[in-house]
Write a protein that holds these residues in place. Structure first.
Motif, PDB file in Angstrom:
ATOM      1  N   THR A 173       0.834  -1.211   0.000  1.00  0.00           N
ATOM      2  CA  THR A 173       0.000   0.000   0.000  1.00  0.00           C
ATOM      3  C   THR A 173       0.870   1.262   0.000  1.00  0.00           C
ATOM      4  OG1 THR A 173      -1.742  -1.181   1.211  1.00  0.00           O
ATOM      5  CG2 THR A 173      -1.824   1.231   1.256  1.00  0.00           C
ATOM      6  N   LEU A 174       1.923   1.270   0.815  1.00  0.00           N
ATOM      7  CA  LEU A 174       2.821   2.436   0.859  1.00  0.00           C
ATOM      8  C   LEU A 174       3.510   2.661  -0.486  1.00  0.00           C
ATOM      9  CD1 LEU A 174       4.430   1.986   4.404  1.00  0.00           C
ATOM     10  CD2 LEU A 174       2.609   3.579   3.726  1.00  0.00           C
ATOM     11  N   ARG A 175       3.943   1.549  -1.130  1.00  0.00           N
ATOM     12  CA  ARG A 175       4.579   1.671  -2.453  1.00  0.00           C
ATOM     13  C   ARG A 175       3.623   2.296  -3.455  1.00  0.00           C
ATOM     14  NH1 ARG A 175       7.400  -3.107  -1.422  1.00  0.00           N
ATOM     15  NH2 ARG A 175       5.664  -4.378  -2.158  1.00  0.00           N
ATOM     16  N   GLN A 176       2.345   1.840  -3.431  1.00  0.00           N
ATOM     17  CA  GLN A 176       1.356   2.363  -4.360  1.00  0.00           C
ATOM     18  C   GLN A 176       1.063   3.842  -4.082  1.00  0.00           C
ATOM     19  OE1 GLN A 176      -0.017   0.451  -6.974  1.00  0.00           O
ATOM     20  NE2 GLN A 176      -0.621   2.501  -7.615  1.00  0.00           N
ATOM     21  N   MET A 177       0.999   4.205  -2.819  1.00  0.00           N
ATOM     22  CA  MET A 177       0.723   5.605  -2.464  1.00  0.00           C
ATOM     23  C   MET A 177       1.877   6.522  -2.871  1.00  0.00           C
ATOM     24  SD  MET A 177      -1.147   5.118   1.263  1.00  0.00           S
ATOM     25  CE  MET A 177      -1.640   6.844   1.446  1.00  0.00           C
ATOM     26  N   MET A 178       3.114   5.999  -2.790  1.00  0.00           N
ATOM     27  CA  MET A 178       4.265   6.790  -3.260  1.00  0.00           C
ATOM     28  C   MET A 178       4.218   6.963  -4.772  1.00  0.00           C
ATOM     29  SD  MET A 178       7.421   5.384  -0.944  1.00  0.00           S
ATOM     30  CE  MET A 178       7.332   5.375   0.845  1.00  0.00           C
ATOM     31  N   ASP A 179       3.877   5.888  -5.479  1.00  0.00           N
ATOM     32  CA  ASP A 179       3.766   5.976  -6.937  1.00  0.00           C
ATOM     33  C   ASP A 179       2.689   6.972  -7.337  1.00  0.00           C
ATOM     34  OD1 ASP A 179       5.717   4.067  -7.180  1.00  0.00           O
ATOM     35  OD2 ASP A 179       4.347   2.397  -7.610  1.00  0.00           O
ATOM     36  N   ASP A 180       1.605   7.035  -6.535  1.00  0.00           N
ATOM     37  CA  ASP A 180       0.501   7.955  -6.829  1.00  0.00           C
ATOM     38  C   ASP A 180       0.756   9.369  -6.302  1.00  0.00           C
ATOM     39  OD1 ASP A 180      -0.792   5.842  -7.995  1.00  0.00           O
ATOM     40  OD2 ASP A 180      -2.087   5.403  -6.284  1.00  0.00           O
ATOM     41  N   LYS A 181       1.968   9.546  -5.762  1.00  0.00           N
ATOM     42  CA  LYS A 181       2.377  10.882  -5.247  1.00  0.00           C
ATOM     43  C   LYS A 181       1.510  11.369  -4.082  1.00  0.00           C
ATOM     44  CE  LYS A 181       5.365  11.830  -8.723  1.00  0.00           C
ATOM     45  NZ  LYS A 181       5.484  10.491  -9.300  1.00  0.00           N
ATOM     46  N   GLN A 182       0.972  10.423  -3.286  1.00  0.00           N
ATOM     47  CA  GLN A 182       0.188  10.803  -2.110  1.00  0.00           C
ATOM     48  C   GLN A 182       1.089  11.029  -0.898  1.00  0.00           C
ATOM     49  OE1 GLN A 182      -2.600   7.288  -2.547  1.00  0.00           O
ATOM     50  NE2 GLN A 182      -4.085   8.817  -1.861  1.00  0.00           N
ATOM     51  N   ILE A 183       2.171  10.234  -0.799  1.00  0.00           N
ATOM     52  CA  ILE A 183       3.095  10.368   0.326  1.00  0.00           C
ATOM     53  C   ILE A 183       4.534  10.315  -0.193  1.00  0.00           C
ATOM     54  CG2 ILE A 183       1.494   9.352   2.025  1.00  0.00           C
ATOM     55  CD1 ILE A 183       3.050   6.710   1.741  1.00  0.00           C
ATOM     56  N   PHE A 184       5.512  10.698   0.690  1.00  0.00           N
ATOM     57  CA  PHE A 184       6.926  10.577   0.342  1.00  0.00           C
ATOM     58  C   PHE A 184       7.700  10.343   1.635  1.00  0.00           C
ATOM     59  CE2 PHE A 184       6.354  14.917   1.561  1.00  0.00           C
ATOM     60  CZ  PHE A 184       7.567  15.342   2.105  1.00  0.00           C
ATOM     61  N   THR A 185       8.974  10.000   1.510  1.00  0.00           N
ATOM     62  CA  THR A 185       9.817   9.807   2.698  1.00  0.00           C
ATOM     63  C   THR A 185      10.889  10.886   2.744  1.00  0.00           C
ATOM     64  OG1 THR A 185      11.288   8.304   1.503  1.00  0.00           O
ATOM     65  CG2 THR A 185       9.482   7.302   2.726  1.00  0.00           C
ATOM     66  N   HIS A 186      11.190  11.337   3.970  1.00  0.00           N
ATOM     67  CA  HIS A 186      12.260  12.312   4.177  1.00  0.00           C
ATOM     68  C   HIS A 186      12.986  11.908   5.463  1.00  0.00           C
ATOM     69  CE1 HIS A 186      14.499  16.022   4.028  1.00  0.00           C
ATOM     70  NE2 HIS A 186      14.134  16.301   5.297  1.00  0.00           N
ATOM     71  N   ASN A 187      14.298  11.574   5.301  1.00  0.00           N
ATOM     72  CA  ASN A 187      15.093  11.094   6.432  1.00  0.00           C
ATOM     73  C   ASN A 187      14.447   9.885   7.123  1.00  0.00           C
ATOM     74  OD1 ASN A 187      17.026  13.102   6.012  1.00  0.00           O
ATOM     75  ND2 ASN A 187      15.935  14.557   7.350  1.00  0.00           N
ATOM     76  N   GLY A 188      13.867   8.987   6.297  1.00  0.00           N
ATOM     77  CA  GLY A 188      13.291   7.762   6.830  1.00  0.00           C
ATOM     78  C   GLY A 188      11.910   7.924   7.429  1.00  0.00           C
ATOM     79  N   MET A 189      11.381   9.157   7.327  1.00  0.00           N
ATOM     80  CA  MET A 189      10.047   9.427   7.900  1.00  0.00           C
ATOM     81  C   MET A 189       9.023   9.575   6.773  1.00  0.00           C
ATOM     82  SD  MET A 189      10.759   9.517  11.144  1.00  0.00           S
ATOM     83  CE  MET A 189       9.450  10.389  12.008  1.00  0.00           C
ATOM     84  N   LEU A 190       7.831   8.965   6.997  1.00  0.00           N
ATOM     85  CA  LEU A 190       6.745   9.082   6.020  1.00  0.00           C
ATOM     86  C   LEU A 190       5.975  10.369   6.245  1.00  0.00           C
ATOM     87  CD1 LEU A 190       5.451   5.399   6.288  1.00  0.00           C
ATOM     88  CD2 LEU A 190       6.467   6.408   4.239  1.00  0.00           C
ATOM     89  N   GLN A 191       5.708  11.090   5.118  1.00  0.00           N
ATOM     90  CA  GLN A 191       4.972  12.359   5.222  1.00  0.00           C
ATOM     91  C   GLN A 191       3.953  12.450   4.087  1.00  0.00           C
ATOM     92  OE1 GLN A 191       7.472  15.881   5.668  1.00  0.00           O
ATOM     93  NE2 GLN A 191       9.198  14.581   6.306  1.00  0.00           N
ATOM     94  N   ILE A 192       2.872  13.205   4.323  1.00  0.00           N
ATOM     95  CA  ILE A 192       1.872  13.449   3.271  1.00  0.00           C
ATOM     96  C   ILE A 192       2.400  14.535   2.349  1.00  0.00           C
ATOM     97  CG2 ILE A 192      -0.459  14.292   2.787  1.00  0.00           C
ATOM     98  CD1 ILE A 192      -1.327  13.148   5.479  1.00  0.00           C
ATOM     99  N   ARG A 193       2.254  14.244   1.002  1.00  0.00           N
ATOM    100  CA  ARG A 193       2.681  15.257   0.035  1.00  0.00           C
ATOM    101  C   ARG A 193       1.591  16.324  -0.070  1.00  0.00           C
ATOM    102  NH1 ARG A 193       6.603  15.132  -3.717  1.00  0.00           N
ATOM    103  NH2 ARG A 193       6.947  12.883  -3.438  1.00  0.00           N
TER     104      ARG A 193
END
Length: 632
Positions: free
Chosen positions: A611-631
């Motif tokens: 689910t996280l991989r799909q959400m990253m592909d859809d540009k809904q979330i991203f990671t910064h310094n190992g932390m998940l954040q909403i785009r």
């Protein structure tokens, strides 16, 4: 006509199934009828009931010796008089059987299509009162079908001898094209087809892709209970796989057309009684064998047509309980299957070479040959002229269809017996024992001329007349032969070449498009359909099979591997959609590590990761310094 009363009297059933009654009434009214019924659909009732309802005898044409014997025995148990004529019977036994059919008030005569063309049958047929002709496995008459047999074309000639007798054709596998061809070949007065749905709601079709078939096979057999048939491509494999299964602690027997009839009967009985769980077999096994509780039919090798697969798979679950038809498919199977095209249709120059070498083999002069009958040892022929057996076998079948010869594949030759001692000396022998003496007396009573020339005999007949088993009869005759009291030639299966016209120059052979190019194209289409079936991963397998036979249905089976996989995917997708909303809720206002997020959501790690991989592909979330954040 009260057909239900006949059904109740002889079979004990209160009502007919499916389209049985429609077919019975159609044929009872004298109309030529074609019945399409799946394996286990109750085909035999559709001709046995109307035959019992009228005067005269039903002529049943079928290529299946096992089915003949089984149905004759079943009819006799019900108090119905029935006979059968098949390869392996002596000429005298055939004449006696046909005489009984004329004078004995019998209701059914089963006969193989090859016997229709014999002079003795045609002579005796003229004296029989035939009420109905039944053609089982009627797809065999169509050159466009998957199992064409030239002998079936003789059936139309029998119709001319019995012009007022209706014909009932039955088959469990026929495409729309073949359905039309059957009716034309059998000279139906008017098209008349009854179709029963081929859908088997209790049968789950499965294709398991694996590069380790042995491991997968063992896993299936250990995980699932019940009787099984395991289909392989050739005779050698039946024995190898059986021995391997036995080493794994699974009871198994093997079966193919080359086995002695007595051996086949023993193994079939053992399997039907449940004494051996798995029958490893070529496509020679299954036709006419009624075992309703087969839970598994597994194909270790791919059949070369949907028709063959559907018929073999249909032997599972005939009791209506849940059963599985499983194909084990490896990538290499595609190449193996495509190789069967040149094996089955060798180049025309190759066919001409085989024809030419055949003349050298038999020392046949130009212009000779017409009517000649020769035993044919394919292994010896291939050894002498450096051929491989499979394409030679195919070349001879194509030459048969082109009309140059008739290649009979492994016809039974009845056993032969000749007494080596004179009658006086035979009567002086005292030390043979009671059983041996009984056998000798039965042989002398059953067959004439045994002291002057070889006579064709039947071990089965001698067993019945002496109360011995067929194996005992065989062993005793071998012992008498060893003692030089008799000369005994046991029955053997021998192919024959029969020249239907004189020898011609090989470069003048005419192999027309209908025999070669058109049939090859259809064979290629069947191979393509088989490969599409096993490589499909999106369509319901049951619907694919039904569509192939011209039957449209609007619902998926919900139990084949494709349906189950798609249902699982839909469920997973829904879970993922729901989970993505929960992820966004958890991340609103602050960042989290994937581990911390998993702790909060309490879900499977694999599902969350996907689910996280799909959400990253859809540009809904991203990671910064190992932390998940909403785009944003």
């Amino acid at each position: 006509m009260d057909y239900q009363a006949i059904l109740k009297q002889y079979w004990g059933y209160d009502s007919f199934r499916g389209i049985q009654e429609n077919i019975i009434r159609s044929i009872g009214e004298g109309r030529d009828t074609l019945g399409l019924m799946p394996t286990g659909g109750g085909k035999s009732v559709t001709f046995q009931v109307p035959a019992l309802a009228q005067e005269g005898m039903c002529l049943v044409i079928t290529p299946l010796i096992a089915l003949m014997k089984d149905q004759v025995q079943n009819l006799k148990r019900r108090g119905i008089k029935a006979l059968a004529v098949y390869s392996g019977m002596s000429r005298q036994d055939i004449i006696t059987t046909l005489e009984n059919a004329i004078f004995g008030n019998y209701k059914f005569l089963y006969i193989s299509p090859e016997r229709l063309d014999t002079e003795i049958f045609r002579i005796k047929l003229a004296k029989m009162k035939i009420s109905l002709i039944t053609v089982d496995e009627s797809h065999c008459i169509s050159q466009w079908g998957y199992d064409f047999r030239p002998a079936y074309l003789k059936i139309a000639e029998v119709r001319h001898l019995l012009p007022d007798v209706p014909i009932l054709a039955l088959t469990a596998t026929a495409t729309p094209e073949v359905v039309k061809d059957i009716q034309q070949r059998l000279e139906f007065r008017k098209e008349n087809v009854f179709r029963m749905s081929f859908e088997r709601t209790n049968l789950a079709y499965v294709v398991r892709q694996t590069e380790n078939k042995a491991s997968e096979l063992l896993h299936i057999l250990q995980r699932m209970e019940g009787s099984a048939i395991l289909y392989v491509r050739n005779r050698r494999r039946t024995k190898e796989v059986t021995e391997w299964l036995q080493q794994q602690g699974i009871t198994a027997d093997f079966y193919h057309a080359g086995l002695d009839d007595a051996v086949k009967d023993i193994r079939q009985q053992r399997w039907q009684k449940g004494e051996s769980r798995v029958m490893v077999a070529t496509n020679a096994f299954g036709m006419g064998i009624d075992k309703p509780d087969v839970r598994l039919v597994i194909h270790l090798d791919l059949p070369d047509s949907i028709e063959a697969y559907f018929q073999e798979a249909g032997r599972a679950g005939r009791d209506g309980q849940k059963a599985y038809a499983i194909i084990l498919y490896a990538q290499s199977d595609s190449t193996t299957l495509r190789k069967r095209i040149p094996d089955n249709f060798p180049e025309k120059d190759y066919i001409r070479d085989v024809y030419e070498h055949l003349q050298y083999y038999y020392e046949m002069a130009m212009g000779d040959g017409l009517g000649c009958v020769r035993e044919f040892d394919i292994e010896d022929f291939c050894r002498k002229f450096k051929y491989f057996p499979v394409p030679v076998d195919s070349a001879l079948k194509i030459l048969t269809q082109a009309g140059y010869l008739e290649y009979t594949d492994e016809q039974d030759n009845a056993s032969r017996l000749l007494f080596s001692v004179g009658r006086e000396e035979l009567y002086r022998l005292r030390e043979l024992g009671e059983d041996m003496d009984r056998l000798i007396q039965a042989a002398l009573r059953s067959y004439t001329g045994l002291f002057t020339d070889y006579a064709f005999i039947s071990e089965e007949t001698l067993a019945i007349r002496t109360g011995l088993t067929q194996r005992q009869v065989y062993e005793m005759l071998k012992e008498l032969s060893r003692r030089r009291i008799v000369s005994y030639i046991p029955r053997k299966k021998t192919p024959y070449i029969i020249y239907t016209r004189e020898r011609v120059e090989s470069n003048r052979l005419n192999i027309p498009p209908a025999v070669y190019e058109e049939r090859k194209a259809r064979y290629e289409q069947r191979i393509k359909a088989m490969l599409e079936y096993v490589t499909n991963d999106t369509a319901c397998r049951s619907r694919m099979l039904l569509h192939y036979f011209g039957e449209q249905n609007e619902h998926d089976c919900s139990q084949c591997d494709t349906c189950l996989r798609l249902r699982h995917k839909i469920t997973t997708d829904k879970q993922a959609d729901s989970l993505s909303g929960r992820v966004l809720h958890c991340l609103s206002g602050h960042s989290l590590t994937p581990a911390a997020l998993a702790d909060q959501l309490l879900v499977e790690k694999d599902l969350l990761a996907e689910t996280l991989r799909q959400m990253m592909d859809d540009k809904q979330i991203f990671t910064h310094n190992g932390m998940l954040q909403i785009r944003k």
